[in-house]
Design a protein around this motif. Sequence first.
Motif, PDB file in Angstrom:
ATOM      1  N   VAL A   1     -11.680  48.986  48.471  1.00  0.00           N
ATOM      2  CA  VAL A   1     -11.584  47.107  46.935  1.00  0.00           C
ATOM      3  C   VAL A   1     -11.633  47.020  46.381  1.00  0.00           C
ATOM      4  N   ARG A   2     -12.850  47.913  45.750  1.00  0.00           N
ATOM      5  CA  ARG A   2     -13.935  47.119  44.342  1.00  0.00           C
ATOM      6  C   ARG A   2     -13.077  48.566  43.484  1.00  0.00           C
ATOM      7  N   GLN A   3     -12.717  49.858  42.965  1.00  0.00           N
ATOM      8  CA  GLN A   3     -12.450  50.636  42.629  1.00  0.00           C
ATOM      9  C   GLN A   3     -11.645  51.155  42.948  1.00  0.00           C
ATOM     10  N   LEU A   4     -10.732  51.204  44.238  1.00  0.00           N
ATOM     11  CA  LEU A   4      -8.983  52.097  44.220  1.00  0.00           C
ATOM     12  C   LEU A   4      -9.785  53.433  44.397  1.00  0.00           C
ATOM     13  N   GLU A   5     -10.935  54.121  44.549  1.00  0.00           N
ATOM     14  CA  GLU A   5     -11.433  55.525  44.281  1.00  0.00           C
ATOM     15  C   GLU A   5     -10.495  56.283  44.882  1.00  0.00           C
ATOM     16  N   PHE A   6     -10.071  56.160  46.260  1.00  0.00           N
ATOM     17  CA  PHE A   6      -9.454  56.765  47.505  1.00  0.00           C
ATOM     18  C   PHE A   6      -7.830  56.499  47.446  1.00  0.00           C
ATOM     19  N   ASP A   7      -7.086  57.869  47.258  1.00  0.00           N
ATOM     20  CA  ASP A   7      -5.483  57.843  47.396  1.00  0.00           C
ATOM     21  C   ASP A   7      -5.513  57.348  49.073  1.00  0.00           C
ATOM     22  N   VAL A   8      -6.443  58.220  50.073  1.00  0.00           N
ATOM     23  CA  VAL A   8      -5.887  57.157  51.542  1.00  0.00           C
ATOM     24  C   VAL A   8      -7.202  57.029  52.011  1.00  0.00           C
ATOM     25  N   CYS A   9      -7.173  55.654  52.861  1.00  0.00           N
ATOM     26  CA  CYS A   9      -8.952  55.854  53.687  1.00  0.00           C
ATOM     27  C   CYS A   9      -8.723  54.877  54.424  1.00  0.00           C
ATOM     28  N   GLU A  10      -9.879  55.283  55.228  1.00  0.00           N
ATOM     29  CA  GLU A  10     -10.245  54.509  56.865  1.00  0.00           C
ATOM     30  C   GLU A  10     -10.703  53.709  56.579  1.00  0.00           C
ATOM     31  N   LEU A  11      -9.857  51.895  56.365  1.00  0.00           N
ATOM     32  CA  LEU A  11     -10.610  50.749  56.172  1.00  0.00           C
ATOM     33  C   LEU A  11     -11.116  49.625  57.017  1.00  0.00           C
ATOM     34  N   ALA A  12     -11.671  48.995  56.723  1.00  0.00           N
ATOM     35  CA  ALA A  12     -11.670  47.417  58.209  1.00  0.00           C
ATOM     36  C   ALA A  12     -10.442  46.567  57.855  1.00  0.00           C
ATOM     37  N   PRO A  13      -9.773  46.512  59.115  1.00  0.00           N
ATOM     38  CA  PRO A  13      -8.602  45.924  59.090  1.00  0.00           C
ATOM     39  C   PRO A  13      -9.154  44.826  58.636  1.00  0.00           C
ATOM     40  N   THR A  14      -9.950  43.595  58.734  1.00  0.00           N
ATOM     41  CA  THR A  14      -9.937  42.387  57.642  1.00  0.00           C
ATOM     42  C   THR A  14     -10.261  42.769  56.502  1.00  0.00           C
ATOM     43  N   THR A  15     -10.975  43.792  56.323  1.00  0.00           N
ATOM     44  CA  THR A  15     -11.524  44.165  54.618  1.00  0.00           C
ATOM     45  C   THR A  15      -9.795  44.495  53.774  1.00  0.00           C
ATOM     46  N   TYR A  16      -8.904  44.862  54.985  1.00  0.00           N
ATOM     47  CA  TYR A  16      -8.149  45.492  53.554  1.00  0.00           C
ATOM     48  C   TYR A  16      -6.863  43.720  53.997  1.00  0.00           C
ATOM     49  N   ILE A  17      -7.107  43.241  55.220  1.00  0.00           N
ATOM     50  CA  ILE A  17      -6.312  41.828  55.565  1.00  0.00           C
ATOM     51  C   ILE A  17      -6.619  41.571  54.155  1.00  0.00           C
ATOM     52  N   ILE A  18      -7.978  40.459  53.518  1.00  0.00           N
ATOM     53  CA  ILE A  18      -8.383  40.074  52.375  1.00  0.00           C
ATOM     54  C   ILE A  18      -8.265  40.809  51.515  1.00  0.00           C
ATOM     55  N   ALA A  19      -8.123  41.962  51.382  1.00  0.00           N
ATOM     56  CA  ALA A  19      -7.896  42.879  49.763  1.00  0.00           C
ATOM     57  C   ALA A  19      -6.947  42.579  49.288  1.00  0.00           C
ATOM     58  N   ARG A  20      -6.100  42.393  50.178  1.00  0.00           N
ATOM     59  CA  ARG A  20      -4.201  42.293  50.207  1.00  0.00           C
ATOM     60  C   ARG A  20      -4.220  41.014  49.933  1.00  0.00           C
ATOM     61  N   SER A  21      -4.380  39.922  50.463  1.00  0.00           N
ATOM     62  CA  SER A  21      -4.308  38.448  50.014  1.00  0.00           C
ATOM     63  C   SER A  21      -4.706  38.394  48.304  1.00  0.00           C
ATOM     64  N   TYR A  22      -5.747  39.250  48.149  1.00  0.00           N
ATOM     65  CA  TYR A  22      -5.599  38.734  46.831  1.00  0.00           C
ATOM     66  C   TYR A  22      -5.444  39.653  46.266  1.00  0.00           C
ATOM     67  N   GLY A  23      -4.563  40.417  46.834  1.00  0.00           N
ATOM     68  CA  GLY A  23      -3.619  41.164  45.413  1.00  0.00           C
ATOM     69  C   GLY A  23      -3.707  42.359  45.371  1.00  0.00           C
ATOM     70  N   ILE A  24      -4.982  43.082  45.988  1.00  0.00           N
ATOM     71  CA  ILE A  24      -5.570  44.598  45.696  1.00  0.00           C
ATOM     72  C   ILE A  24      -4.161  45.717  45.594  1.00  0.00           C
ATOM     73  N   PRO A  25      -3.938  46.135  45.258  1.00  0.00           N
ATOM     74  CA  PRO A  25      -2.746  47.064  45.598  1.00  0.00           C
ATOM     75  C   PRO A  25      -3.068  48.351  46.984  1.00  0.00           C
ATOM     76  N   LEU A  26      -3.350  47.966  47.674  1.00  0.00           N
ATOM     77  CA  LEU A  26      -2.936  48.897  49.166  1.00  0.00           C
ATOM     78  C   LEU A  26      -1.953  48.239  50.081  1.00  0.00           C
ATOM     79  N   VAL A  27      -1.594  49.376  50.833  1.00  0.00           N
ATOM     80  CA  VAL A  27      -0.713  48.757  51.782  1.00  0.00           C
ATOM     81  C   VAL A  27      -1.199  49.937  53.129  1.00  0.00           C
ATOM     82  N   ALA A  28      -1.373  49.035  54.198  1.00  0.00           N
ATOM     83  CA  ALA A  28      -1.955  49.814  55.884  1.00  0.00           C
ATOM     84  C   ALA A  28      -0.466  50.138  55.926  1.00  0.00           C
ATOM     85  N   LEU A  29      -0.966  51.591  56.854  1.00  0.00           N
ATOM     86  CA  LEU A  29       0.096  52.005  57.706  1.00  0.00           C
ATOM     87  C   LEU A  29      -0.868  51.084  59.143  1.00  0.00           C
ATOM     88  N   PRO A  30       0.592  50.809  60.774  1.00  0.00           N
ATOM     89  CA  PRO A  30      -0.211  51.051  61.760  1.00  0.00           C
ATOM     90  C   PRO A  30      -0.255  51.943  62.086  1.00  0.00           C
TER      91      PRO A  30
END
Length: 324
Positions: free
Chosen positions: A48-77
């Motif tokens: 979430v800080r450096q976009l270091e990986f192309d695909v990553c296993e991420l905590a879902p709350t961390t992802y939702i927060i990141a997405r809400s602040y415009g960090i360019p990630l997309v989650a798959l279900p």
Amino acid sequence: MPNDLRLKIAIAEFPHTSAIRNGSIPIEGVDAEFVTVQPQIGAFRRMVRQLEFDVCELAPTTYIIARSYGIPLVALPIFVTRRFHHSGLLVHPDSGVTGPKDLEGKKVGVRAYSVTTGVWTRSVLIEEFGLDSSKVTWVVDDEEHVQQLRLPPNVVHVGDGETLAGMMAAGQLAAGFEGNAGIGRTGSPTGGWKEVETDYPDLFPNAVELEADWYARTHIYPMHGTIVVKESVLKEHPWVAASLFKAFSTAKNEWLTRLEDGSAMAASDRRYAELRKIVGSDPLPYGYEVNRPTMEALARTAYAQELTPRLMPLDELFLDLNNA
């Protein structure tokens, strides 16, 4: 293959992901470079800080927060770990805490306020038991992964040289989350962890009964381990989402066969075998519609707990592969 798309992928080793990591189940069209981060939580921050990986296993709350602040990630279900959260909040025996409302006016330890385990548990305590979370002092000893996040005033950091484990042992905390989420470790995710033994009673001694009842009423099955992809990868190569979903589903289904015939014997396998008694034959359901109640619940509670500046709609968070 020479023409396959090279992707850097950081996912943890599980019985239901190992066939992807070792290459026995390929990701179609992808030349995967797997990166191991110990613990995987360390990869969350780097993603979430450096976009270091192309695909990553991420905590879902961390992802939702990141997405809400415009960090360019997309989650798959795709959610590679699941558990309920009536268990796992441990109580100091001298705290006087016998139920959720007793936590008001007291200090509770959690590694970081946005830790998904803490978010799910607070949701249960607030919605099921009437806890006023604003009356609890949430004590943390780590940074939040998403640096833009601004915390509520009742979140405080431990003092210099203090740890949640030490504060719990000294009776300075009324309760704390077990394991990696709180009092079961010391150290930073980026600097190595040391596990700490804990022997405190659970807030809910009948947690399994409560979890089964809650699931039957709500159909919410808390997810962790969410697979996210850099937005730029999906914009240029939209087929990657379907390839990832197919590979993860194939690996999971092979594992389910072993779980069914009893040949899957790891500790995590036994835990999921027990969860089947509550959620049915597939304890790791992937897909959009089957997970809709759970995804909506986490987006809703993240907003209610002041983790996102607005309520995030599902169509901005998770890719519906049936309509992609």
